[in-house]
Write a protein that holds these residues in place. Structure first.
Motif, PDB file in Angstrom:
ATOM      1  N   TYR A  57      42.613  59.284  43.678  1.00 20.98           N
ATOM      2  CA  TYR A  57      42.194  59.160  42.094  1.00 20.98           C
ATOM      3  C   TYR A  57      42.994  57.831  41.461  1.00 20.98           C
ATOM      4  N   GLY A  58      42.326  56.886  40.755  1.00 25.14           N
ATOM      5  CA  GLY A  58      42.823  55.597  40.147  1.00 25.14           C
ATOM      6  C   GLY A  58      43.208  54.491  41.280  1.00 25.14           C
ATOM      7  N   ARG A  59      42.975  54.918  42.491  1.00 30.27           N
ATOM      8  CA  ARG A  59      43.468  53.962  43.415  1.00 30.27           C
ATOM      9  C   ARG A  59      42.695  52.508  43.414  1.00 30.27           C
ATOM     10  N   GLN A  60      41.528  52.558  43.059  1.00 31.45           N
ATOM     11  CA  GLN A  60      40.682  51.271  42.776  1.00 31.45           C
ATOM     12  C   GLN A  60      40.505  50.867  41.380  1.00 31.45           C
ATOM     13  N   TRP A  61      41.566  51.073  40.628  1.00 36.29           N
ATOM     14  CA  TRP A  61      41.088  50.589  39.075  1.00 36.29           C
ATOM     15  C   TRP A  61      41.420  49.308  38.864  1.00 36.29           C
ATOM     16  N   ALA A  62      42.253  48.805  39.868  1.00 32.42           N
ATOM     17  CA  ALA A  62      42.571  47.084  39.623  1.00 32.42           C
ATOM     18  C   ALA A  62      41.021  46.631  40.020  1.00 32.42           C
ATOM     19  N   VAL A  63      40.656  46.944  41.190  1.00 38.41           N
ATOM     20  CA  VAL A  63      39.309  46.442  41.559  1.00 38.41           C
ATOM     21  C   VAL A  63      38.208  46.404  40.846  1.00 38.41           C
ATOM     22  N   GLU A  64      38.189  47.804  40.032  1.00 40.34           N
ATOM     23  CA  GLU A  64      37.006  47.863  39.043  1.00 40.34           C
ATOM     24  C   GLU A  64      37.293  47.170  37.942  1.00 40.34           C
ATOM     25  N   HIS A  65      38.573  46.783  37.684  1.00 42.25           N
ATOM     26  CA  HIS A  65      38.795  46.230  36.214  1.00 42.25           C
ATOM     27  C   HIS A  65      39.738  44.820  36.359  1.00 42.25           C
ATOM     28  N   PRO A  66      38.769  43.776  36.938  1.00 41.04           N
ATOM     29  CA  PRO A  66      39.584  42.487  37.408  1.00 41.04           C
ATOM     30  C   PRO A  66      40.198  41.964  35.855  1.00 41.04           C
ATOM     31  N   GLY A  67      41.171  41.280  36.088  1.00 37.91           N
ATOM     32  CA  GLY A  67      41.795  40.664  34.784  1.00 37.91           C
ATOM     33  C   GLY A  67      42.346  41.506  33.927  1.00 37.91           C
ATOM     34  N   GLU A  68      42.389  42.889  34.058  1.00 45.75           N
ATOM     35  CA  GLU A  68      42.930  43.962  33.098  1.00 45.75           C
ATOM     36  C   GLU A  68      44.192  44.266  33.939  1.00 45.75           C
ATOM     37  N   GLY A  69      45.112  44.858  32.757  1.00 49.13           N
ATOM     38  CA  GLY A  69      46.500  45.416  33.359  1.00 49.13           C
ATOM     39  C   GLY A  69      47.440  44.235  33.674  1.00 49.13           C
ATOM     40  N   VAL A  70      48.616  44.569  34.439  1.00 43.26           N
ATOM     41  CA  VAL A  70      49.635  43.780  34.757  1.00 43.26           C
ATOM     42  C   VAL A  70      49.092  42.701  35.790  1.00 43.26           C
ATOM     43  N   THR A  71      48.403  41.535  35.516  1.00 41.02           N
ATOM     44  CA  THR A  71      47.675  40.750  36.300  1.00 41.02           C
ATOM     45  C   THR A  71      48.485  40.215  37.344  1.00 41.02           C
ATOM     46  N   TRP A  72      49.767  40.152  37.256  1.00 37.35           N
ATOM     47  CA  TRP A  72      50.463  39.226  38.303  1.00 37.35           C
ATOM     48  C   TRP A  72      50.788  40.285  39.585  1.00 37.35           C
ATOM     49  N   LEU A  73      50.718  41.514  39.231  1.00 35.66           N
ATOM     50  CA  LEU A  73      50.799  42.280  40.432  1.00 35.66           C
ATOM     51  C   LEU A  73      49.873  42.411  41.442  1.00 35.66           C
ATOM     52  N   LEU A 105      49.344  47.781  43.056  1.00 35.42           N
ATOM     53  CA  LEU A 105      50.518  48.212  42.261  1.00 35.42           C
ATOM     54  C   LEU A 105      49.964  48.155  40.855  1.00 35.42           C
ATOM     55  N   ARG A 106      49.111  47.214  40.684  1.00 32.79           N
ATOM     56  CA  ARG A 106      48.340  47.293  39.261  1.00 32.79           C
ATOM     57  C   ARG A 106      47.745  48.499  38.842  1.00 32.79           C
ATOM     58  N   SER A 107      46.968  49.254  39.870  1.00 32.06           N
ATOM     59  CA  SER A 107      46.268  50.455  39.546  1.00 32.06           C
ATOM     60  C   SER A 107      47.351  51.642  39.457  1.00 32.06           C
ATOM     61  N   LEU A 108      48.624  51.477  40.290  1.00 33.52           N
ATOM     62  CA  LEU A 108      49.569  52.292  39.936  1.00 33.52           C
ATOM     63  C   LEU A 108      50.118  52.193  38.567  1.00 33.52           C
TER      64      LEU A 108
END
Length: 299
Positions: free
Chosen positions: A87-103, A107-110
């Protein structure tokens, strides 16, 4: 390197991995150990024990508890990291450029997962019949009913017209009630006598109970208080020891005091046997279930 402090950091990291409320224990117990260092320096004759503890002990204590604990907590997520479909593991892949982008993506998904969990749990305010205010937790005023049924056929199962089968989060009431009285005494010794053992006994209550008063608008339950039980027992044991030590200074009081302490211990064991059916879903006559509902809030 302080082996027991490092061990504490590992266990605290596992505790946070189980429930986030353990974060307060990391802070409180970490500060407690630095206080012990200051006390040890004072006992050894150091001229500035508090300054010495802050300068020389606080940083290693922080690394041993917070640093080690954080590493253990992160390691507890290993199965999540290794499972692409978690659950939520691929969030960063599905939301490029969002969240803490330098991680890195994992880890960004986490981080996003943690933000969502924090937002949910700090704003949860759903109505629930067994929600309880933390002011009543130590006295077990409103335990949570996990399971209740009236199984049939009653006569065959319990020999009565009506049966009850329950699992309730009620603690042994004598332990909690006697322990609550002990907490008052231990608090007195901590404040008036500056008793270090009393402070240690109370530390878990400070970490595991008081923070919940800031979340009384949230849906919370008495079973959260299970983490307080070891500290409540510490307070009860220490108060008992102080009681017996005080009686020893008055030899004529000692026999009666021992009888009172022994009777209290036997009463605690008897209460455990009496409430055993409520902890283990034993089928009992409805009338016997009613006899175990000592307070209105237990129903």
């Amino acid at each position: 390197l302080r082996p027991w402090r490092l061990t504490g950091g590992v266990l605290l990291g596992l505790a946070v991995g189980t429930k986030w409320s353990a974060l307060v224990f990391v802070a409180v117990l970490g500060l407690l150990t630095v206080g012990w260092d200051a006390a040890a320096r004072h006992g050894a004759g150091a001229r500035r024990p508090v300054v010495g503890a802050l300068v020389r002990d606080a940083a290693p204590a922080f690394v041993s508890t917070v640093g080690v604990g954080a590493a253990v907590y992160l390691a507890s997520w290993t199965p999540w990291f290794r499972t692409p479909g978690a659950y939520g593991r691929q969030w960063a892949v599905e939301h490029p450029g969002e969240g803490v982008t330098w991680l890195p993506e994992a880890l960004r998904s986490l981080v996003k997962y943690h933000q969502d969990m924090w937002g949910f749990h700090t704003s949860l305010a759903a109505e629930h019949a067994y929600a309880s205010h933390p002011a009543g937790w130590l006295l077990q005023l409103r335990p949570t009913s996990f399971f209740y049924e009236a199984p049939e056929p009653a006569q065959a199962l319990c020999g009565a017209e009506r049966c009850s089968q329950a699992v309730t989060s009620l603690g042994n009431p004598l332990v909690w009630w006697l322990g609550s009285a002990a907490v008052v005494a231990v608090l007195w010794w901590a404040l008036r006598r500056r008793d270090g053992v009393a402070v240690a006994c109370l530390s878990g209550l400070v970490a595991g109970w008081l923070p919940w008063f800031a979340y009384t608008e949230r849906t919370i339950f008495t079973f959260y208080a299970v983490v307080l039980l070891p500290w409540l027992v510490l307070c009860l044991a220490y108060a008992t020891q102080r009681l017996l030590a005080g009686a020893a200074r008055r030899p004529e009081w000692l026999p009666a005091t021992r009888v009172v302490v022994g009777a209290a211990l036997l009463a605690v064991v008897a209460a455990a046997l009496w409430f055993w059916p409520l902890w283990t879903a034993q089928v009992v006559p409805f009338r016997l279930w009613q006899m175990r509902m000592w307070l209105p809030g237990w129903v």
